[in-house]
Design a protein around this motif. Structure first.
Motif, PDB file in Angstrom:
ATOM      1  N   HIS A 333       0.828  -1.208   0.000  1.00 18.53           N
ATOM      2  CA  HIS A 333       0.000   0.000   0.000  1.00 18.53           C
ATOM      3  C   HIS A 333       0.866   1.263   0.000  1.00 18.53           C
ATOM      4  O   HIS A 333       0.377   2.343  -0.334  1.00 18.53           O
ATOM      5  CB  HIS A 333      -0.919   0.012   1.220  1.00 18.53           C
ATOM      6  CG  HIS A 333      -2.037  -0.985   1.135  1.00 18.53           C
ATOM      7  ND1 HIS A 333      -3.188  -0.771   0.400  1.00 18.53           N
ATOM      8  CD2 HIS A 333      -2.163  -2.230   1.671  1.00 18.53           C
ATOM      9  CE1 HIS A 333      -3.980  -1.823   0.498  1.00 18.53           C
ATOM     10  NE2 HIS A 333      -3.386  -2.735   1.263  1.00 18.53           N
ATOM     11  N   ASP A 362      -6.914 -11.423   1.613  1.00 16.36           N
ATOM     12  CA  ASP A 362      -6.638  -9.982   1.510  1.00 16.36           C
ATOM     13  C   ASP A 362      -5.554  -9.710   0.474  1.00 16.36           C
ATOM     14  O   ASP A 362      -5.642  -8.749  -0.301  1.00 16.36           O
ATOM     15  CB  ASP A 362      -6.193  -9.432   2.867  1.00 16.36           C
ATOM     16  CG  ASP A 362      -7.249  -9.567   3.930  1.00 16.36           C
ATOM     17  OD1 ASP A 362      -7.986  -8.590   4.162  1.00 16.36           O
ATOM     18  OD2 ASP A 362      -7.345 -10.651   4.533  1.00 16.36           O
ATOM     19  N   ARG A 366      -5.968  -7.657  -2.901  1.00 16.56           N
ATOM     20  CA  ARG A 366      -5.080  -6.532  -3.183  1.00 16.56           C
ATOM     21  C   ARG A 366      -4.421  -6.695  -4.544  1.00 16.56           C
ATOM     22  O   ARG A 366      -4.353  -5.750  -5.348  1.00 16.56           O
ATOM     23  CB  ARG A 366      -4.007  -6.439  -2.086  1.00 16.56           C
ATOM     24  CG  ARG A 366      -2.851  -5.488  -2.360  1.00 16.56           C
ATOM     25  CD  ARG A 366      -3.281  -4.061  -2.329  1.00 16.56           C
ATOM     26  NE  ARG A 366      -2.149  -3.172  -2.531  1.00 16.56           N
ATOM     27  CZ  ARG A 366      -2.224  -2.002  -3.135  1.00 16.56           C
ATOM     28  NH1 ARG A 366      -3.392  -1.554  -3.602  1.00 16.56           N
ATOM     29  NH2 ARG A 366      -1.162  -1.248  -3.275  1.00 16.56           N
TER      30      ARG A 366
END
Length: 411
Positions: A333, A362, A366
């Protein structure tokens, strides 16, 4: 520091010089007052007194100059070399410094006891240039050269006003007391204030050392430089040991040695270690340090730096991954949009790298978003979303997945 400056003149040899000035000066003015108006007597006593005045003022000026130059070099607690070598009859610096007192003396003679601040302002402004020139360059007139004046004014900046107070006012007041105020306590105080003024000037010079380009014996910059040199030498010795351990196949011992060195360091030494290890011959140690360095950066809340280390490590070994599954996911991120391909790469084998992780769906989600939104690979992105729906139905039932899927396929 200020308290040390206020107390030092009251210790040997300063207190002896101040007391000598006080007692001898008071005796001289007593005899001058005693002989009345007789011109011949005044000439005789005044002539003999001139040598005494020069001696006691010369000793005091020499002591003040020594204190000033000592403090200006950053030596606050160290003793002065040859502190008692103050003889004004053998010391040209003391002679020149004492002769500068003729400037305030001439002003009092010219303007009288009731001189105004305006009349004294010009000589008061010029006196520090000459006095500092003698203190720093042992020259009478260098301080009046326009270039030197400009250098001092710009170097001291706003500090020039306090320096003028420390030097011109204390010297002028001392001579004022000698000529008109013959109170013995004022003799003592004026001499003490003159010495303190010299010391405070030394402190001001040290404060502005970089702007004045002054030579110093001790300063924060020099201490920092010495620390850097010591750290570099220590690190050189460390890497010699690391080379030997790695060459002998003792990688675990090498990293233990490295880890202990990092733990004992007062500052964050990881960046220096990392730079050195990038050129290290055994890249296994480079990667071993990097994997722990990444975790430390992430823990300190510096994900962008950690991501940069991860990218560097990938150029050494494409299988490099952080120790923690959460760390890897967080670092993706922090990645730039231009790093989309690298993000997809490090997430591609997330399940194989962290088989017991609860973050596998997750990571898949992503990666699917990166592939769809940044790499523009619709087929591969949809495949990843279908994989999540098939293998992780609980995650696929969550709002974040459902909302995203609906945006992709609104029908």
């Amino acid at each position: 520091m200020i308290w040390q400056i206020l107390i030092r003149p009251l210790q040997l040899p300063g207190i002896v010089l101040i007391l000598a000035f006080t007692l001898l000066g008071r005796v001289l003015v007593f005899f001058l007052d005693l002989i009345g108006e007789g011109i011949f007597a005044k000439i005789v006593v005044g002539g003999l007194g001139t040598l005494v005045w020069y001696a006691i003022l010369g000793f005091l000026v020499s002591y003040g100059l020594k204190q000033m130059t000592h403090l200006s070099t950053g030596l606050f607690t160290e003793r002065i070399d040859q502190e008692t070598d103050l003889n004004p009859f053998q010391n040209t610096l003391a002679f020149k410094g004492t002769m500068t007192l003729l400037i305030p003396l001439a002003c009092w003679i010219a303007f009288g006891r009731d001189a105004t601040i305006l009349e004294l302002s010009i000589p008061a402004a010029l006196f520090p240039f000459i006095y500092l020139s003698i203190a720093l360059e042992e020259s009478f007139f260098a301080g009046l050269h326009p270039n030197r004046i400009m250098k001092v004014v710009t170097g001291l900046g706003i500090w020039y006003l306090p320096v003028m107070l420390f030097l011109s006012v204390t010297a002028g007041y001392m001579l004022y007391v000698m000529i008109w105020q013959h109170n013995i306590l004022l003799f003592f105080f004026s001499a003490y204030a003159f010495v303190v003024g010299n010391m405070l000037t030394g402190l001001a010079l040290f404060t502005r050392r970089n702007q004045l380009i002054l030579h110093t014996e001790k300063s924060p910059e020099q201490e920092r430089a010495q620390t850097i040199i010591a750290e570099a030498e220590s690190m050189d010795r460390l890497f010699e040991v690391l080379h030997r351990l790695c060459d002998s196949g003792s990688l675990a011992k090498a990293y233990k040695q490295l880890d202990e060195y990092i733990a004992e360091a007062n500052d964050d030494i990881d960046p220096q270690i990392h730079r050195r290890l990038l050129d290290f011959h055994d890249k296994r140690l480079t990667l071993e340090h990097s994997v722990h360095y990444v975790e430390r950066l992430a823990l300190r809340g510096e994900p962008k730096k950690a991501w940069a280390i991860l990218l560097e490590s990938l150029t050494i070994d494409e299988k490099f991954r952080p120790l923690s599954d959460q760390t890897l996911l967080d670092l993706t991120h922090a990645a730039e949009k231009d790093d989309a391909r690298e993000v997809s790469l490090v997430l591609a084998n997330f399940a194989a790298t962290y088989p017991d992780s609860k973050l596998i769906p997750d990571a898949l989600f992503r990666r699917a978003r990166v592939v769809l939104e940044l790499l523009r690979d619709t087929a591969r992105g949809n495949q990843l979303l279908h994989e999540i729906a098939a293998q992780h139905p609980e995650f696929a039932a969550m709002p974040q997945y459902q909302d995203y899927a609906k945006r992709l396929n609104p029908g």
